[in-house]
Design a protein around this motif. Structure first.
Motif, mmCIF file in Angstrom:
data_model
loop_
_atom_site.group_PDB
_atom_site.id
_atom_site.type_symbol
_atom_site.label_atom_id
_atom_site.label_comp_id
_atom_site.label_asym_id
_atom_site.label_seq_id
_atom_site.Cartn_x
_atom_site.Cartn_y
_atom_site.Cartn_z
ATOM 1 N N LYS A 84 0.836 -1.200 0.000
ATOM 2 C CA LYS A 84 0.000 0.000 0.000
ATOM 3 C C LYS A 84 0.869 1.247 0.000
ATOM 4 C CE LYS A 84 -3.383 -2.635 2.657
ATOM 5 N NZ LYS A 84 -2.501 -3.823 2.712
ATOM 6 N N TYR A 85 0.388 2.252 -0.726
ATOM 7 C CA TYR A 85 1.103 3.518 -0.823
ATOM 8 C C TYR A 85 0.167 4.643 -0.371
ATOM 9 C CZ TYR A 85 4.150 0.647 -3.715
ATOM 10 O OH TYR A 85 4.979 -0.355 -4.167
ATOM 11 N N PRO A 86 0.135 4.950 0.923
ATOM 12 C CA PRO A 86 -0.753 6.007 1.420
ATOM 13 C C PRO A 86 -0.443 7.350 0.765
ATOM 14 C CG PRO A 86 0.182 4.718 3.233
ATOM 15 C CD PRO A 86 0.933 4.330 1.995
ATOM 16 N N GLN A 87 -1.496 8.110 0.453
ATOM 17 C CA GLN A 87 -1.323 9.405 -0.204
ATOM 18 C C GLN A 87 -1.736 10.575 0.675
ATOM 19 O OE1 GLN A 87 0.086 9.646 -3.446
ATOM 20 N NE2 GLN A 87 0.510 7.534 -2.846
ATOM 21 N N LYS A 88 -2.812 10.432 1.431
ATOM 22 C CA LYS A 88 -3.278 11.545 2.246
ATOM 23 C C LYS A 88 -4.103 11.025 3.415
ATOM 24 C CE LYS A 88 -5.611 16.036 1.905
ATOM 25 N NZ LYS A 88 -6.277 16.989 0.985
ATOM 26 N N GLU A 89 -3.931 11.669 4.571
ATOM 27 C CA GLU A 89 -4.683 11.315 5.778
ATOM 28 C C GLU A 89 -5.240 12.593 6.388
ATOM 29 O OE1 GLU A 89 -3.093 8.367 8.779
ATOM 30 O OE2 GLU A 89 -3.034 10.187 9.995
ATOM 31 N N VAL A 90 -6.500 12.548 6.824
ATOM 32 C CA VAL A 90 -7.177 13.713 7.393
ATOM 33 C C VAL A 90 -7.840 13.306 8.711
ATOM 34 C CG1 VAL A 90 -8.991 15.436 7.063
ATOM 35 C CG2 VAL A 90 -7.598 14.725 5.128
ATOM 36 N N LEU A 91 -7.740 14.181 9.712
ATOM 37 C CA LEU A 91 -8.371 13.948 11.014
ATOM 38 C C LEU A 91 -9.526 14.922 11.210
ATOM 39 C CD1 LEU A 91 -5.208 13.552 13.295
ATOM 40 C CD2 LEU A 91 -6.552 11.741 12.210
ATOM 41 N N PHE A 92 -10.570 14.458 11.904
ATOM 42 C CA PHE A 92 -11.714 15.310 12.258
ATOM 43 C C PHE A 92 -12.174 14.942 13.657
ATOM 44 C CE2 PHE A 92 -16.432 15.321 12.522
ATOM 45 C CZ PHE A 92 -16.597 16.689 12.684
ATOM 46 N N GLN A 93 -12.366 15.970 14.493
ATOM 47 C CA GLN A 93 -12.809 15.755 15.867
ATOM 48 C C GLN A 93 -14.289 16.083 15.974
ATOM 49 O OE1 GLN A 93 -10.307 14.650 17.886
ATOM 50 N NE2 GLN A 93 -11.770 14.091 19.450
ATOM 51 N N ASP A 94 -15.086 15.096 16.323
ATOM 52 C CA ASP A 94 -16.543 15.248 16.455
ATOM 53 C C ASP A 94 -16.866 15.763 17.858
ATOM 54 O OD1 ASP A 94 -19.273 15.088 16.122
ATOM 55 O OD2 ASP A 94 -19.356 12.906 16.407
ATOM 56 N N ILE A 95 -16.536 17.023 18.111
ATOM 57 C CA ILE A 95 -16.636 17.558 19.484
ATOM 58 C C ILE A 95 -18.081 17.690 19.955
ATOM 59 C CG2 ILE A 95 -14.415 18.741 19.376
ATOM 60 C CD1 ILE A 95 -15.864 21.302 18.698
ATOM 61 N N GLU A 96 -19.034 17.742 19.027
ATOM 62 C CA GLU A 96 -20.449 17.862 19.406
ATOM 63 C C GLU A 96 -21.165 16.514 19.399
ATOM 64 O OE1 GLU A 96 -22.151 20.713 16.778
ATOM 65 O OE2 GLU A 96 -21.088 22.418 17.663
ATOM 66 N N ASN A 97 -20.406 15.441 19.223
ATOM 67 C CA ASN A 97 -20.988 14.089 19.189
ATOM 68 C C ASN A 97 -22.125 13.976 18.174
ATOM 69 O OD1 ASN A 97 -19.399 12.784 21.246
ATOM 70 N ND2 ASN A 97 -20.486 14.062 22.730
ATOM 71 N N SER A 98 -21.910 14.588 17.010
ATOM 72 C CA SER A 98 -22.961 14.604 15.988
ATOM 73 C C SER A 98 -22.979 13.334 15.145
ATOM 74 C CB SER A 98 -22.747 15.810 15.060
ATOM 75 O OG SER A 98 -22.826 17.016 15.773
ATOM 76 N N TYR A 99 -21.872 12.600 15.107
ATOM 77 C CA TYR A 99 -21.755 11.461 14.194
ATOM 78 C C TYR A 99 -21.319 10.224 14.974
ATOM 79 C CZ TYR A 99 -21.519 15.537 11.135
ATOM 80 O OH TYR A 99 -21.773 16.743 10.516
ATOM 81 N N GLN A 100 -22.173 9.801 15.895
ATOM 82 C CA GLN A 100 -21.816 8.710 16.799
ATOM 83 C C GLN A 100 -22.724 7.494 16.695
ATOM 84 O OE1 GLN A 100 -19.021 8.574 18.948
ATOM 85 N NE2 GLN A 100 -18.460 10.280 17.596
ATOM 86 N N GLN A 101 -23.528 7.406 15.610
ATOM 87 C CA GLN A 101 -24.384 6.234 15.451
ATOM 88 C C GLN A 101 -23.534 4.980 15.195
ATOM 89 O OE1 GLN A 101 -24.461 9.062 13.661
ATOM 90 N NE2 GLN A 101 -26.555 9.622 13.039
#
Length: 473
Positions: A355-372
């Protein structure tokens, strides 16, 4: 006299003969000195190793002056490369340099022969011997290193039982991944594999009532024993194509999901969109991994999208990063409130999936909006309206792992895993997956010194190989 040529990029040319070589006996060095008032002489500040330059006088032979003109074109095509290539000289066939051709070649021509000097520059100033390999079958291995410059080893281990750590120890240095556990520690698997489907059959996959984004479900999905693809896309004015879904054995909170795609459009009127949807406990879409060619410019887009009833966002949205085709993967991970999305390319090298990784992005769900919780995944393979079907549009495999967060020390590898510790590239891989996050902070990607290097492997019972290549000044 036997004519001798050089080997560049694995190729030698019968029309080129090496006459002489202005060689460097070692990689050039320069000393940076600091002078102190009142102190005789100087102090050594640091030593710089510069690029190596190799100049070779050659003869170019042709049958005629006309043929010599064609040879000069072939010579340029052979030697002018965008990346450094292996260079082997006839008087030193057991050593390899990595070089670019530099400057021009202005030959003195006499009828059908040309005489001049080729100039090679080596940004890596060292020369290399053959790759050597030793088996690891006990708790230590002794490497007899003959190079004059430290060389970096590559360890490959076959794991036969769950482990919390792996240590590679030299007398005066060490390298370690994971964390050792004693008899009183609680240990647990870092991940649990919920789904690892190579999509060799549609058995176990079923219909889904979900409606894909900006599209409709139509047509038929099949497998050729290797990938899922559309036997037909059906009809629709927007994106349309078949959908198949598969439930997990139980809904999961923290997850790691990866989908492998192969999308290829050869003509400007072709369109392709492949998506792997994440479905919640009620069947609603809560995210997706996507790879698509959306326009006549054949630009490839890839990304990861998350959502709930009221909100949505692209964690990763990479648009137009390549043209016409994408053979690669997209990954989405959630641990607690942190999402991590990634895309990369992949290929088979020496029979192994690399595998040759190209890009990685982080996101913090501080409002717990996407926790299903994720309860199922669905595959959608589609084309646009009445435009032509893509040359190739497949999903190659789908992996879903539950990330465990128990109290204690996690197993970092399990039975059957393959671990690569590449000290040359400073890379850690588990089953081809980069895992530099496991590295012990104090450990080093140490080199091999001239003479015998005794390397201790911990814990005991690990088997595998170690490879190295000797370097010389």
């Amino acid at each position: 006299m036997i004519k001798q040529s050089l080997v560049f990029n694995g190729i030698t040319k019968p029309y080129l003969t090496v006459l002489s070589r202005k060689r460097s006996y070692w990689a050039p060095i320069s000393r940076n000195l600091t002078y102190v008032i009142g102190r005789p002489g100087a102090l050594l500040n640091h030593t710089k190793t510069d690029v190596r330059v190799e100049e070779v006088s050659v003869e170019i032979s042709a049958e005629s002056a006309q043929e010599l003109r064609k040879i000069e074109e072939d010579l340029a095509d052979w030697l002018i490369q965008e990346e450094e290539k292996e260079l082997i000289f006839p008087d030193e066939t057991d050593r390899t340099y990595y070089a670019y051709i530099d400057g021009s070649f202005n030959a003195n021509e006499i009828v059908s022969k040309g005489y001049g000097t080729l100039k090679f520059i080596c940004l890596d100033p060292y020369k290399y011997g053959a790759i050597k390999e030793s088996q690891i079958s006990t708790d230590s291995v002794v490497i007899d290193y003959k190079g004059t410059v430290e060389g970096k080893p590559v360890f490959r281990f076959n794991v036969e039982e769950p482990l919390t750590n792996i240590d590679v120890i030299r007398e005066d240095d060490y390298f370690s991944i994971g964390e050792p556990a004693d008899e009183t520690d609680v240990v647990y698997p870092e991940r649990t594999k919920m789904l690892e489907d190579e999509l060799e059959t549609t058995v176990g996959w079923g219909d889904s009532p979900m409606t894909p984004d900006n599209g409709v479900k139509a047509g038929t999905m099949v497998s050729n024993g290797d990938v899922f693809y559309a036997a037909n896309y059906g009809n629709g004015s927007n994106w349309h194509g078949p959908i198949l879904a598969k439930s997990l054995s139980e809904p999961i909170q923290d997850f790691w999901i990866r989908a492998y795609f192969d999308v290829d459009c050869r003509k400007s009127d072709q369109r392709a969109r492949n998506e792997v949807y994440l479905l919640g406990e009620n069947g609603a879409i809560i995210g997706k991994l996507a790879a698509a060619i959306n326009n006549s410019g054949l630009n490839v887009d890839a990304g990861c999208h998350i959502r709930n009833v009221d909100k949505s966002r692209w964690v990763l949205s990479e648009n137009g990063f390549t043209k016409s085709k994408f053979l690669g993967y997209v990954t989405l991970e959630r641990r607690g409130t942190q999402f991590k999305a990634e895309y990369g390319y992949d290929a088979f090298v020496d029979g192994k999936h690399v595998k040759y990784p190209q890009k990685e992005v982080l996101f913090q769900d501080i409002e717990n909006s996407y926790q299903q919780k994720v309860a199922a995944v669905a595959i959608f393979v589609s084309k646009w309206g009445t435009l032509a079907s893509p040359y190739k549009s497949t999903v190659r495999s789908v992996y879903v792992h539950r990330l465990n967060n128990d109290a204690g020390i996690p197993y970092i590898v399990d039975e059957g895993d393959e671990v690569v510790l590449d000290f040359e590239r400073e890379l850690i891989e588990i089953n081809g997956e980069p895992r530099t996050d496991l590295k012990d902070f104090g450990g080093n990607y140490f080199g091999l010194k001239k003479g015998n290097n005794t390397i201790v492997i911990n814990p005991s019972g690990l088997t595998g190989t170690v490879k190295w290549r000797e370097r010389f000044r």
